[in-house]
Scaffold this motif. Structure first.
Motif, PDB file in Angstrom:
ATOM      1  N   MET A 159      -1.129   9.632   4.351  1.00  0.00           N
ATOM      2  CA  MET A 159      -2.070   9.902   3.272  1.00  0.00           C
ATOM      3  C   MET A 159      -2.983   8.708   3.016  1.00  0.00           C
ATOM      4  SD  MET A 159      -1.232  12.937   2.201  1.00  0.00           S
ATOM      5  CE  MET A 159       0.153  14.092   2.128  1.00  0.00           C
ATOM      6  N   PRO A 160      -4.212   8.952   2.543  1.00  0.00           N
ATOM      7  CA  PRO A 160      -5.084   7.835   2.174  1.00  0.00           C
ATOM      8  C   PRO A 160      -4.394   6.911   1.176  1.00  0.00           C
ATOM      9  CG  PRO A 160      -6.316   9.886   2.172  1.00  0.00           C
ATOM     10  CD  PRO A 160      -4.873  10.260   2.352  1.00  0.00           C
ATOM     11  N   GLY A 161      -4.417   5.633   1.458  1.00  0.00           N
ATOM     12  CA  GLY A 161      -3.839   4.654   0.558  1.00  0.00           C
ATOM     13  C   GLY A 161      -2.356   4.410   0.720  1.00  0.00           C
ATOM     14  N   ALA A 162      -1.670   5.173   1.545  1.00  0.00           N
ATOM     15  CA  ALA A 162      -0.221   5.016   1.716  1.00  0.00           C
ATOM     16  C   ALA A 162       0.081   3.791   2.569  1.00  0.00           C
ATOM     17  CB  ALA A 162       0.383   6.257   2.357  1.00  0.00           C
ATOM     18  N   SER A 163       1.166   3.093   2.226  1.00  0.00           N
ATOM     19  CA  SER A 163       1.560   1.915   3.006  1.00  0.00           C
ATOM     20  C   SER A 163       1.948   2.293   4.425  1.00  0.00           C
ATOM     21  CB  SER A 163       2.721   1.195   2.317  1.00  0.00           C
ATOM     22  OG  SER A 163       3.852   2.045   2.191  1.00  0.00           O
ATOM     23  N   ALA A 164       2.305   3.556   4.642  1.00  0.00           N
ATOM     24  CA  ALA A 164       2.680   4.025   5.983  1.00  0.00           C
ATOM     25  C   ALA A 164       1.552   3.832   6.989  1.00  0.00           C
ATOM     26  CB  ALA A 164       3.077   5.496   5.929  1.00  0.00           C
ATOM     27  N   LEU A 165       0.310   3.774   6.517  1.00  0.00           N
ATOM     28  CA  LEU A 165      -0.826   3.606   7.421  1.00  0.00           C
ATOM     29  C   LEU A 165      -0.784   2.262   8.138  1.00  0.00           C
ATOM     30  CD1 LEU A 165      -3.726   4.967   5.154  1.00  0.00           C
ATOM     31  CD2 LEU A 165      -2.441   6.199   6.903  1.00  0.00           C
ATOM     32  N   GLU A 166      -0.085   1.303   7.552  1.00  0.00           N
ATOM     33  CA  GLU A 166      -0.060  -0.043   8.120  1.00  0.00           C
ATOM     34  C   GLU A 166       1.256  -0.362   8.818  1.00  0.00           C
ATOM     35  OE1 GLU A 166      -2.944  -1.283   8.043  1.00  0.00           O
ATOM     36  OE2 GLU A 166      -3.680   0.167   6.577  1.00  0.00           O
ATOM     37  N   GLU A 167       2.127   0.647   9.029  1.00  0.00           N
ATOM     38  CA  GLU A 167       3.398   0.417   9.687  1.00  0.00           C
ATOM     39  C   GLU A 167       3.167   0.197  11.192  1.00  0.00           C
ATOM     40  OE1 GLU A 167       6.753  -0.483  10.891  1.00  0.00           O
ATOM     41  OE2 GLU A 167       6.626  -0.075   8.732  1.00  0.00           O
ATOM     42  N   PRO A 168       3.471  -0.999  11.705  1.00  0.00           N
ATOM     43  CA  PRO A 168       3.122  -1.303  13.095  1.00  0.00           C
ATOM     44  C   PRO A 168       4.177  -0.927  14.126  1.00  0.00           C
ATOM     45  CG  PRO A 168       3.897  -3.294  12.035  1.00  0.00           C
ATOM     46  CD  PRO A 168       3.948  -2.200  10.989  1.00  0.00           C
ATOM     47  N   ARG A 169       5.461  -0.803  13.699  1.00  0.00           N
ATOM     48  CA  ARG A 169       6.518  -0.644  14.682  1.00  0.00           C
ATOM     49  C   ARG A 169       7.458   0.528  14.400  1.00  0.00           C
ATOM     50  NH1 ARG A 169       7.596  -4.616  18.157  1.00  0.00           N
ATOM     51  NH2 ARG A 169       9.825  -4.103  18.170  1.00  0.00           N
ATOM     52  N   GLY A 170       7.759   0.770  13.146  1.00  0.00           N
ATOM     53  CA  GLY A 170       8.675   1.845  12.801  1.00  0.00           C
ATOM     54  C   GLY A 170       8.151   3.200  13.257  1.00  0.00           C
ATOM     55  N   TRP A 171       9.068   4.105  13.555  1.00  0.00           N
ATOM     56  CA  TRP A 171       8.675   5.428  14.031  1.00  0.00           C
ATOM     57  C   TRP A 171       8.578   6.451  12.905  1.00  0.00           C
ATOM     58  CZ3 TRP A 171      11.744   6.677  19.167  1.00  0.00           C
ATOM     59  CH2 TRP A 171      11.630   5.590  20.048  1.00  0.00           C
ATOM     60  N   VAL A 172       9.376   6.277  11.857  1.00  0.00           N
ATOM     61  CA  VAL A 172       9.441   7.240  10.758  1.00  0.00           C
ATOM     62  C   VAL A 172       9.537   6.469   9.447  1.00  0.00           C
ATOM     63  CG1 VAL A 172      10.613   9.284   9.837  1.00  0.00           C
ATOM     64  CG2 VAL A 172      10.783   8.762  12.284  1.00  0.00           C
ATOM     65  N   VAL A 173       8.777   6.904   8.440  1.00  0.00           N
ATOM     66  CA  VAL A 173       8.833   6.240   7.135  1.00  0.00           C
ATOM     67  C   VAL A 173       8.811   7.289   6.027  1.00  0.00           C
ATOM     68  CG1 VAL A 173       7.698   4.123   7.926  1.00  0.00           C
ATOM     69  CG2 VAL A 173       6.314   6.000   6.991  1.00  0.00           C
ATOM     70  N   ALA A 174       9.270   6.872   4.852  1.00  0.00           N
ATOM     71  CA  ALA A 174       9.152   7.679   3.643  1.00  0.00           C
ATOM     72  C   ALA A 174       7.816   7.365   2.974  1.00  0.00           C
ATOM     73  CB  ALA A 174      10.305   7.377   2.699  1.00  0.00           C
ATOM     74  N   VAL A 175       7.183   8.395   2.441  1.00  0.00           N
ATOM     75  CA  VAL A 175       5.917   8.240   1.721  1.00  0.00           C
ATOM     76  C   VAL A 175       6.149   8.729   0.301  1.00  0.00           C
ATOM     77  CG1 VAL A 175       3.497   8.910   1.594  1.00  0.00           C
ATOM     78  CG2 VAL A 175       4.584   8.594   3.827  1.00  0.00           C
ATOM     79  N   GLU A 176       6.013   7.843  -0.658  1.00  0.00           N
ATOM     80  CA  GLU A 176       6.272   8.191  -2.053  1.00  0.00           C
ATOM     81  C   GLU A 176       5.100   7.751  -2.922  1.00  0.00           C
ATOM     82  OE1 GLU A 176      10.688   7.932  -3.185  1.00  0.00           O
ATOM     83  OE2 GLU A 176      10.428   6.238  -1.803  1.00  0.00           O
ATOM     84  N   GLY A 177       4.863   8.513  -3.988  1.00  0.00           N
ATOM     85  CA  GLY A 177       3.863   8.146  -4.973  1.00  0.00           C
ATOM     86  C   GLY A 177       2.443   8.550  -4.656  1.00  0.00           C
ATOM     87  N   VAL A 178       2.229   9.278  -3.548  1.00  0.00           N
ATOM     88  CA  VAL A 178       0.861   9.686  -3.204  1.00  0.00           C
ATOM     89  C   VAL A 178       0.704  11.207  -3.143  1.00  0.00           C
ATOM     90  CG1 VAL A 178       0.335   7.552  -1.981  1.00  0.00           C
ATOM     91  CG2 VAL A 178       1.318   9.483  -0.735  1.00  0.00           C
ATOM     92  N   ALA A 179       1.783  11.934  -3.368  1.00  0.00           N
ATOM     93  CA  ALA A 179       1.742  13.398  -3.392  1.00  0.00           C
ATOM     94  C   ALA A 179       2.721  13.874  -4.457  1.00  0.00           C
ATOM     95  CB  ALA A 179       2.109  13.974  -2.018  1.00  0.00           C
ATOM     96  N   SER A 180       2.763  15.182  -4.682  1.00  0.00           N
ATOM     97  CA  SER A 180       3.608  15.721  -5.744  1.00  0.00           C
ATOM     98  C   SER A 180       5.087  15.563  -5.452  1.00  0.00           C
ATOM     99  CB  SER A 180       3.281  17.206  -5.972  1.00  0.00           C
ATOM    100  OG  SER A 180       3.443  17.945  -4.773  1.00  0.00           O
ATOM    101  N   GLU A 181       5.447  15.413  -4.184  1.00  0.00           N
ATOM    102  CA  GLU A 181       6.822  15.141  -3.807  1.00  0.00           C
ATOM    103  C   GLU A 181       6.829  14.078  -2.715  1.00  0.00           C
ATOM    104  OE1 GLU A 181       4.715  17.322  -1.541  1.00  0.00           O
ATOM    105  OE2 GLU A 181       5.724  18.753  -2.877  1.00  0.00           O
ATOM    106  N   ALA A 182       7.963  13.422  -2.550  1.00  0.00           N
ATOM    107  CA  ALA A 182       8.080  12.442  -1.465  1.00  0.00           C
ATOM    108  C   ALA A 182       7.934  13.156  -0.129  1.00  0.00           C
ATOM    109  CB  ALA A 182       9.428  11.725  -1.551  1.00  0.00           C
TER     110      ALA A 182
END
Length: 245
Positions: A159-182
């Protein structure tokens, strides 16, 4: 690496012809690949008809079900029987209607653990399937990656603004606080690790995002994708508009 501007663009008349074309592409790709296959599914409304067609003749009779494994590019952190679940949509449209071995289905876990633990568990499952802890650009995880495009330019749950956009190595991440549910999402390294990748895009509401995608606009998450293999875009005329026609 293939940029969205370099993708093969196929403009279809409507949702049905888009779904038919995408189902034919995926079936032909699966039949052309040898050995075990891995396909990552997208959520959202656009891919649903493609999944339904795969479970019906003529595609059902041609598809190599027994050697194909099914994964997800992202998932809402809700139970699998929740109407918002990407797994539930795919299960109803495809998985319950095709002769797929249960062990070949790899949903993202969403019950009994935290979003962070769920992301870690799915990454561990992907690495076990892949057989390595690090990605080799010459050996993608997936044979096919199906992606959608949000009207805000997101893909999977990047999502726009999510910290996941800058993950350089991990394959899977949790995205919280940018949508109605994690959400649980594959990162760019994992999304890009596919022999072929296809965006399925329909509706006039996606027109602006599609234009930005085709311009490699890094201001939207989808515009930052750089596929390791071939990249395709299946779009209906409403999404494509006169700019791309």
């Amino acid at each position: 690496m293939t940029k969205p501007s370099q993708a093969e663009l196929k403009i279809l008349l409507d949702d049905e012809t888009l779904a038919q074309s995408a189902a034919a592409w995926l079936t032909d790709l699966a039949r052309s690949r040898e050995g075990r296959l891995a396909i990552a599914l997208a959520g959202g409304s656009t891919p649903k008809r493609t999944y339904e067609l795969l479970a019906e003749p003529p595609f059902r009779d041609k598809f190599p079900w027994s050697r194909t494994h099914w994964f997800w590019g992202d998932e809402r952190f809700v139970p699998h029987d929740d109407p918002r679940s990407n797994y539930l949509m795919a299960q109803k449209a495809l998985l319950s209607r095709a002769p797929i071995p249960h062990v070949n289905i790899h949903p993202i876990p969403t019950v009994g653990l935290s979003p962070q633990a769920a992301a870690g568990a799915y990454e561990a499952e992907l690495k076990s399937f892949y057989g390595a802890q690090e990605l080799d650009p010459q050996r993608p995880i997936f044979d096919a990656m199906i992606l959608g495009l949000g009207d805000n330019g997101h893909t999977a749950s990047l999502m726009p603004g999510a910290s996941a956009l800058e993950e350089p190595r991990g394959w899977v991440v949790a995205v919280e606080g940018v949508a109605s549910e994690a959400r649980i999402t594959l990162t760019y390294p994992a999304l890009e690790s596919s022999f072929e990748t296809a965006f399925l895009i329909a509706g006039a509401g996606k027109r602006s995002a599609l234009k930005r995608l085709r311009a490699d606009d890094a201001g939207i998450p989808a515009g930052r994708l750089r596929a390791e293999g071939a990249l395709r875009i299946f779009a209906d005329v409403e999404a494509a508009g006169t700019v791309l026609g």
